[in-house]
Design a protein around this motif. Structure first.
Motif, PDB file in Angstrom:
ATOM      1  N   GLN A  89     -21.954   9.269  11.838  1.00 32.42           N
ATOM      2  CA  GLN A  89     -20.668   8.559  11.822  1.00 32.42           C
ATOM      3  C   GLN A  89     -19.692   9.174  12.814  1.00 32.42           C
ATOM      4  N   ARG A  90     -19.642  10.494  12.873  1.00 27.69           N
ATOM      5  CA  ARG A  90     -18.750  11.173  13.841  1.00 27.69           C
ATOM      6  C   ARG A  90     -19.193  10.876  15.270  1.00 27.69           C
ATOM      7  N   ASN A 142     -15.208   5.449  21.225  1.00 24.76           N
ATOM      8  CA  ASN A 142     -14.010   5.761  22.013  1.00 24.76           C
ATOM      9  C   ASN A 142     -14.320   5.856  23.499  1.00 24.76           C
ATOM     10  N   TYR A 149     -18.182   7.366  16.239  1.00 20.75           N
ATOM     11  CA  TYR A 149     -16.751   7.323  16.532  1.00 20.75           C
ATOM     12  C   TYR A 149     -16.479   7.819  17.957  1.00 20.75           C
TER      13      TYR A 149
END
Length: 105
Positions: free
Chosen positions: A34-35, A42, A38
């Motif tokens: 998940q990190r 970006n 993200y």
């Protein structure tokens, strides 16, 4: 000598998504993925190919002996470098594949 940009098809995007999912089945925990998603979202949003691939390749390097990781890397080697439109499609294919990893679907 510059590498000629290759035309990509829907099959290429599908393979990248499939290979990404398989490669990330055994990389990190769900929260780690998940990190990573993200961070990748970006960098894709601002079309930063360099940072996107830096994050991705550092992660894949930890499992470079895995056959699924090798398949994904071979495919990325074939498509790289990417024009902005193809980068966006490849980036989102990779991200979707990572998001699908570990879901048991």
């Amino acid at each position: 000598m510059h590498k000629k940009l290759k035309p990509l098809s829907e099959v290429d995007y599908w393979q990248i998504k499939k290979y990404s999912r398989s490669a990330f089945e055994n990389i990190g925990s769900e929260s780690y993925r998940q990190r990573l998603v993200y961070k990748l979202l970006n960098t894709a949003r601002v079309n930063n190919q360099s940072e996107f691939f830096s994050f991705l390749l550092r992660t894949l390097n930890s499992k470079k002996g895995d056959e699924n990781v090798r398949k994904l890397c071979r495919k990325l080697e074939w498509v790289y470098p990417l024009n902005p439109e193809n980068f966006e499609k490849v980036a989102y294919s990779i991200i979707i594949g990572i998001m699908a990893a570990g879901k048991g679907e």
